[in-house]
Design a protein around this motif. Sequence first.
Motif, PDB file in Angstrom:
ATOM      1  N   THR A 123       1.575  11.442 -14.080  1.00 36.54           N
ATOM      2  CA  THR A 123       0.506  10.880 -13.250  1.00 36.54           C
ATOM      3  C   THR A 123       0.120   9.489 -13.743  1.00 36.54           C
ATOM      4  OG1 THR A 123      -0.359  13.080 -12.730  1.00 36.54           O
ATOM      5  CG2 THR A 123      -1.842  11.212 -12.410  1.00 36.54           C
ATOM      6  N   LEU A 124       0.049   9.337 -15.073  1.00 35.19           N
ATOM      7  CA  LEU A 124      -0.239   8.030 -15.654  1.00 35.19           C
ATOM      8  C   LEU A 124       0.898   7.063 -15.366  1.00 35.19           C
ATOM      9  CD1 LEU A 124      -1.926   6.139 -17.437  1.00 35.19           C
ATOM     10  CD2 LEU A 124      -0.764   7.128 -19.434  1.00 35.19           C
ATOM     11  N   GLY A 125       2.135   7.526 -15.504  1.00 37.08           N
ATOM     12  CA  GLY A 125       3.271   6.671 -15.214  1.00 37.08           C
ATOM     13  C   GLY A 125       3.261   6.185 -13.779  1.00 37.08           C
ATOM     14  N   ARG A 126       2.863   7.064 -12.881  1.00 36.58           N
ATOM     15  CA  ARG A 126       2.783   6.702 -11.463  1.00 36.58           C
ATOM     16  C   ARG A 126       1.716   5.626 -11.248  1.00 36.58           C
ATOM     17  NH1 ARG A 126       1.627  11.167  -6.683  1.00 36.58           N
ATOM     18  NH2 ARG A 126       2.335   9.898  -4.893  1.00 36.58           N
ATOM     19  N   LYS A 127       0.592   5.752 -11.928  1.00 36.33           N
ATOM     20  CA  LYS A 127      -0.471   4.755 -11.824  1.00 36.33           C
ATOM     21  C   LYS A 127      -0.001   3.406 -12.363  1.00 36.33           C
ATOM     22  CE  LYS A 127      -4.410   7.952 -12.154  1.00 36.33           C
ATOM     23  NZ  LYS A 127      -5.556   8.376 -13.002  1.00 36.33           N
ATOM     24  N   ILE A 128       0.757   3.434 -13.453  1.00 43.88           N
ATOM     25  CA  ILE A 128       1.273   2.198 -14.044  1.00 43.88           C
ATOM     26  C   ILE A 128       2.210   1.489 -13.064  1.00 43.88           C
ATOM     27  CG2 ILE A 128       2.821   1.298 -15.828  1.00 43.88           C
ATOM     28  CD1 ILE A 128       1.577   3.376 -17.750  1.00 43.88           C
ATOM     29  N   LEU A 129       3.130   2.237 -12.460  1.00 40.66           N
ATOM     30  CA  LEU A 129       4.070   1.631 -11.520  1.00 40.66           C
ATOM     31  C   LEU A 129       3.349   1.070 -10.294  1.00 40.66           C
ATOM     32  CD1 LEU A 129       7.034   4.162 -11.677  1.00 40.66           C
ATOM     33  CD2 LEU A 129       7.048   1.804 -12.462  1.00 40.66           C
ATOM     34  N   ARG A 130       2.388   1.814  -9.789  1.00 39.54           N
ATOM     35  CA  ARG A 130       1.633   1.340  -8.627  1.00 39.54           C
ATOM     36  C   ARG A 130       0.858   0.066  -8.964  1.00 39.54           C
ATOM     37  NH1 ARG A 130      -1.307   6.313  -5.467  1.00 39.54           N
ATOM     38  NH2 ARG A 130       0.538   7.259  -4.494  1.00 39.54           N
ATOM     39  N   ARG A 131       0.211   0.061 -10.098  1.00 36.89           N
ATOM     40  CA  ARG A 131      -0.569  -1.118 -10.481  1.00 36.89           C
ATOM     41  C   ARG A 131       0.353  -2.312 -10.692  1.00 36.89           C
ATOM     42  NH1 ARG A 131      -4.139  -3.906  -9.066  1.00 36.89           N
ATOM     43  NH2 ARG A 131      -5.253  -5.214 -10.544  1.00 36.89           N
ATOM     44  N   ALA A 132       1.515  -2.070 -11.294  1.00 34.53           N
ATOM     45  CA  ALA A 132       2.461  -3.154 -11.516  1.00 34.53           C
ATOM     46  C   ALA A 132       2.870  -3.794 -10.194  1.00 34.53           C
ATOM     47  CB  ALA A 132       3.690  -2.631 -12.255  1.00 34.53           C
ATOM     48  N   PHE A 133       3.223  -2.976  -9.218  1.00 32.24           N
ATOM     49  CA  PHE A 133       3.663  -3.507  -7.929  1.00 32.24           C
ATOM     50  C   PHE A 133       2.521  -4.226  -7.215  1.00 32.24           C
ATOM     51  CE2 PHE A 133       5.497  -2.756  -3.510  1.00 32.24           C
ATOM     52  CZ  PHE A 133       6.447  -3.757  -3.642  1.00 32.24           C
ATOM     53  N   ASP A 134       1.311  -3.696  -7.346  1.00 29.00           N
ATOM     54  CA  ASP A 134       0.138  -4.358  -6.757  1.00 29.00           C
ATOM     55  C   ASP A 134      -0.057  -5.760  -7.333  1.00 29.00           C
ATOM     56  OD1 ASP A 134      -0.478  -2.248  -5.118  1.00 29.00           O
ATOM     57  OD2 ASP A 134      -2.103  -1.476  -6.367  1.00 29.00           O
ATOM     58  N   LEU A 135       0.404  -5.971  -8.567  1.00 27.56           N
ATOM     59  CA  LEU A 135       0.263  -7.264  -9.233  1.00 27.56           C
ATOM     60  C   LEU A 135       1.480  -8.160  -9.020  1.00 27.56           C
ATOM     61  CD1 LEU A 135      -1.332  -6.013 -12.573  1.00 27.56           C
ATOM     62  CD2 LEU A 135      -2.448  -7.456 -10.866  1.00 27.56           C
ATOM     63  N   GLY A 136       2.408  -7.726  -8.176  1.00 25.17           N
ATOM     64  CA  GLY A 136       3.584  -8.543  -7.890  1.00 25.17           C
ATOM     65  C   GLY A 136       4.741  -8.329  -8.834  1.00 25.17           C
ATOM     66  N   ILE A 137       4.635  -7.334  -9.731  1.00 25.17           N
ATOM     67  CA  ILE A 137       5.757  -6.994 -10.605  1.00 25.17           C
ATOM     68  C   ILE A 137       6.708  -6.111  -9.802  1.00 25.17           C
ATOM     69  CG2 ILE A 137       6.484  -5.820 -12.712  1.00 25.17           C
ATOM     70  CD1 ILE A 137       3.762  -6.493 -13.923  1.00 25.17           C
ATOM     71  N   CYS A 138       7.785  -6.711  -9.340  1.00 26.46           N
ATOM     72  CA  CYS A 138       8.725  -5.990  -8.478  1.00 26.46           C
ATOM     73  C   CYS A 138      10.023  -5.669  -9.198  1.00 26.46           C
ATOM     74  CB  CYS A 138       9.002  -6.794  -7.206  1.00 26.46           C
ATOM     75  SG  CYS A 138       9.521  -8.489  -7.522  1.00 26.46           S
TER      76      CYS A 138
END
Length: 339
Positions: free
Chosen positions: A52-67
């Motif tokens: 669940t934490l890993g999922r939050k990290i990936l989502r936040r990364a993409f929201d910040l433009g880390i693709c």
Amino acid sequence: MQINDHNPLLPYQPASDRYDQMKYRYCGKSGLMLPEISLGLWHNFGHNADLTLGRKILRRAFDLGICHFDLANNYGPPFGSAEENFGRILKKDFLPYRDELLISSKAGWDMWPGPYGNFGSRKYLIASCDQSLKRMGLEYVDIFYHHRPDPNTPLEETMGALDQLVRQGKALYVGISQYSAEDTAKAYEILKSLGTPLLIHQPRYSMIDRWVENGLMDVLGQKGVGGIAFSPLEQGMLTDKYLKGIPADSRAAKDGRYLKPEQVAPEKLEMISKLNDIALKRGQSLAQMAIAWLLKDSRITSVLIGVSKPEQLDDNVAAVKNSTFSSEEITQIKTILRV
């Protein structure tokens, strides 16, 4: 900036302004752009981690433009589990955005028993890529790396395997990691002769660990090969977390794979403290300045970070807002680093 507080029970909707938060650079002489900050999935995505934490990290990364999400066949633990878990999250959240993502994997370290589960043979690399694609549920990866030099397999065989993966449609681009300047130049020429360019090199590089400056960076610049630095924070040493030594509750204190107590010697702490003073004067955290220090060199396409919580992404991404240094700052920092 739009900040999404995502409900994991609802379909993921990435931030509409995500590409406004990040800067992008062309990778060497290619037409491919990478975000200046990329996310590595070595930590926090194995079967022992909170998915669940890993999922939050990936989502936040993409929201910040880390693709750009960077993996390897042996990330875990156990081996392969980071790719498996990433595949699960990809299926739930990111499949509609697959064409916006750069997904990379690697092979080169010990992966399975016997003589064919390690290093750089054609058999190992082709099998490894097939397994990685299956674990992630992908038809191809954007970048596939040879993870480390192989002293025994001819370089022509290893580079030939990377070329084969591109021709099979299993990888769009290929790269290498931790190769010396001399072997990088040789790999470049072999791949060029095969018709598959060497896109990128992934070396370990930080303000403290500067081996790449002894020839490798020059080769990357001369050949037009991109560079993506891993361990830019020296496994946490280049943060304010260890200014007074290793805290008892830190990951470094609990897990021997990371920073070791003997690495944080008194002279290192003194150096880090001086660097921290300069960072504060620049209006940055030490971590931000350490990332910016690498990004000041145009031969570095991207800096690869790993985080244990989503909030760390915001701090690291802020580094791209100021990656220029005055001549006075450069002189002060080089004096501290004894360059």
